[in-house]
Design an enzyme around this catalytic site. Structure first.
Site, mmCIF file in Angstrom:
data_model
loop_
_atom_site.group_PDB
_atom_site.id
_atom_site.type_symbol
_atom_site.label_atom_id
_atom_site.label_comp_id
_atom_site.label_asym_id
_atom_site.label_seq_id
_atom_site.Cartn_x
_atom_site.Cartn_y
_atom_site.Cartn_z
ATOM 1 N N HIS A 177 0.862 -1.182 0.000
ATOM 2 C CA HIS A 177 0.000 0.000 0.000
ATOM 3 C C HIS A 177 0.900 1.234 0.000
ATOM 4 O O HIS A 177 1.248 1.769 1.049
ATOM 5 C CB HIS A 177 -0.928 -0.014 1.217
ATOM 6 N N THR B 134 2.210 -8.088 -1.956
ATOM 7 C CA THR B 134 0.769 -8.278 -1.823
ATOM 8 C C THR B 134 0.078 -6.925 -1.648
ATOM 9 O O THR B 134 0.693 -5.938 -1.243
ATOM 10 C CB THR B 134 0.445 -9.154 -0.608
ATOM 11 N N GLU B 135 -1.180 -6.869 -1.997
ATOM 12 C CA GLU B 135 -2.011 -5.683 -1.738
ATOM 13 C C GLU B 135 -1.442 -4.424 -2.377
ATOM 14 O O GLU B 135 -1.472 -3.338 -1.792
ATOM 15 C CB GLU B 135 -2.217 -5.513 -0.224
ATOM 16 N N LEU B 136 -0.919 -4.560 -3.596
ATOM 17 C CA LEU B 136 -0.230 -3.442 -4.238
ATOM 18 C C LEU B 136 -1.209 -2.417 -4.805
ATOM 19 O O LEU B 136 -2.127 -2.758 -5.552
ATOM 20 C CB LEU B 136 0.670 -3.965 -5.358
#
Length: 377
Positions: free
Chosen positions: A232, A260-262
């Protein structure tokens, strides 16, 4: 009238020869297939939306449920399991040739308060909670044994200073609750990959804590296949040299990573710690935090494209140790960043706009691999 069919044939030849190399024609997943898997998080509604399905099946080869597979979704009431959404995500993945990542088994958020109490409402003791946790993992993970590629077993267990987050899991069980969660998950599905997932891993003390955790768990014969580095990010955060160093540090310890969660926010950065506090923002400050309510200026869009390219250049550099890169959503319209830390902000953090049209950032990420003039230096 005379037609030179030889020119027509030559034209077709060169079209079919070079079309596969046109950056916009080739899917992201194919362009990076020799580097890492390219995944995306899906909202529940995406599974039935034709535009979303088309984009996912074209550009990505791994999916994760943004919501729908967390504890509160699977056991909404004591003793009552609801597998509607996990079943639906798995069916979608299998029918479309995607790997499915289970997100997430143990997290301080989305763990209902009643899970930590007995039938009389009394707080559980250590052994009671361990039994309950293993029963939950056996029921949930065991249901998808051999079909879910990997699980985010534990999510966000540390503070940025490397100390343990004082969650109910930690307070009741102790710091070995993480180890136990990995042990139980491995027993429930020995074929699944197991991940620890967290944000803020550019902070050195947090890195040390996670490395120590992985070493301790592995020393007991329990697998930890990779660390998920939550991406993030924003136009200013993180310092890319620190991200580069963080990936290098994990790889030197023999620990593979996943991004992850880019997403890349274009709004003024608000730290995860502030988000955790549920920041209350005045109307004046809200205006300052929401500078582009109607349209993103081209100059800012260009800055975001550049930022994505810089990030991917780091990922390519470390592709030997990066298993997967997963974007946290398909389009700007449904991004969680429109609601944090101020509900109603308009952010533009992903590769597709609010009309599900590809943005220049997507084109740039494809070009950086396909054009020698634009490659990472």
């Amino acid at each position: 009238m005379f037609y030179d069919f030889s020119l027509y044939i030559k034209g077709l030849f060169f079209f079919f020869l070079f079309a596969p190399f046109c950056s916009e024609a080739r899917p992201l997943r194919d362009i990076y297939k020799n580097d890492f898997i390219v995944g995306v998080a899906l909202a529940n509604s995406d599974l039935d939306d034709p535009k979303s399905v088309s984009i996912v099946n074209r550009e990505f080869n791994s999916i994760v449920a943004e919501f729908g597979m967390k504890m509160i979704d699977v056991i909404p009431k004591p003793g009552i399991y609801d597998f509607y959404w996990p079943d639906k995500f798995l069916r979608f993945a299998e029918e479309n040739g995607h790997s499915l990542i289970g997100h997430t088994l143990v997290w301080h958020k989305n763990s209902p308060d009643w899970f930590f109490r007995d039938e009389q409402g009394n707080p559980l003791k250590r052994e009671q909670l361990l039994v309950k946790l293993q029963e939950h993992i056996n029921t949930y993970v065991g249901r998808y044994r051999g079909r879910v590629t990997g699980w985010d077993v534990v999510n966000e267990a540390f503070n940025n200073d490397g100390s343990f987050r004082k969650s109910p899991w930690f307070n009741i069980i102790g710091d070995d609750y993480i180890e136990k969660a990995f042990e139980f998950t491995h027993l429930a599905d020995p074929t699944a990959e197991l991940y620890y997932n967290d944000y803020g891993l550019v902070h050195s003390k947090k890195q040390e804590a996670v490395i120590s955790l992985v070493k301790r768990i592995r020393s007991k014969g329990i697998p930890v296949h990779a660390i998920g580095i939550q991406g993030h990010y924003s136009l200013q955060f993180p310092d890319l040299s620190k991200l580069d160093q963080a990936i290098s540090r994990f790889s030197k310890e023999g620990i593979n990573v996943m991004i992850t969660e880019l997403d890349v926010s274009v709004l003024p950065f608000v730290s995860q710690d502030v988000m955790e506090q549920g920041a209350i923002v005045s109307e004046v400050k809200k205006l300052l935090l929401n500078p582009y309510p109607n349209k993103l200026p081209d100059s800012i869009a260009d800055s975001q494209s550049n930022r994505y390219v810089e990030l991917f250049c780091i990922f390519i550099k470390h592709s030997e140790f990066i298993n997967r890169v997963t974007f946290w959503g398909i389009s700007d319209k449904h991004s969680w960043l429109n609601h944090w830390p101020v509900n109603g902000r308009v952010d533009y953090p992903l590769l597709f706009d609010r009309e599900m049209k590809p943005k220049n950032a997507l084109k740039r990420l494809k070009e950086v691999k396909l054009s020698s003039d634009l490659s990472c230096r």
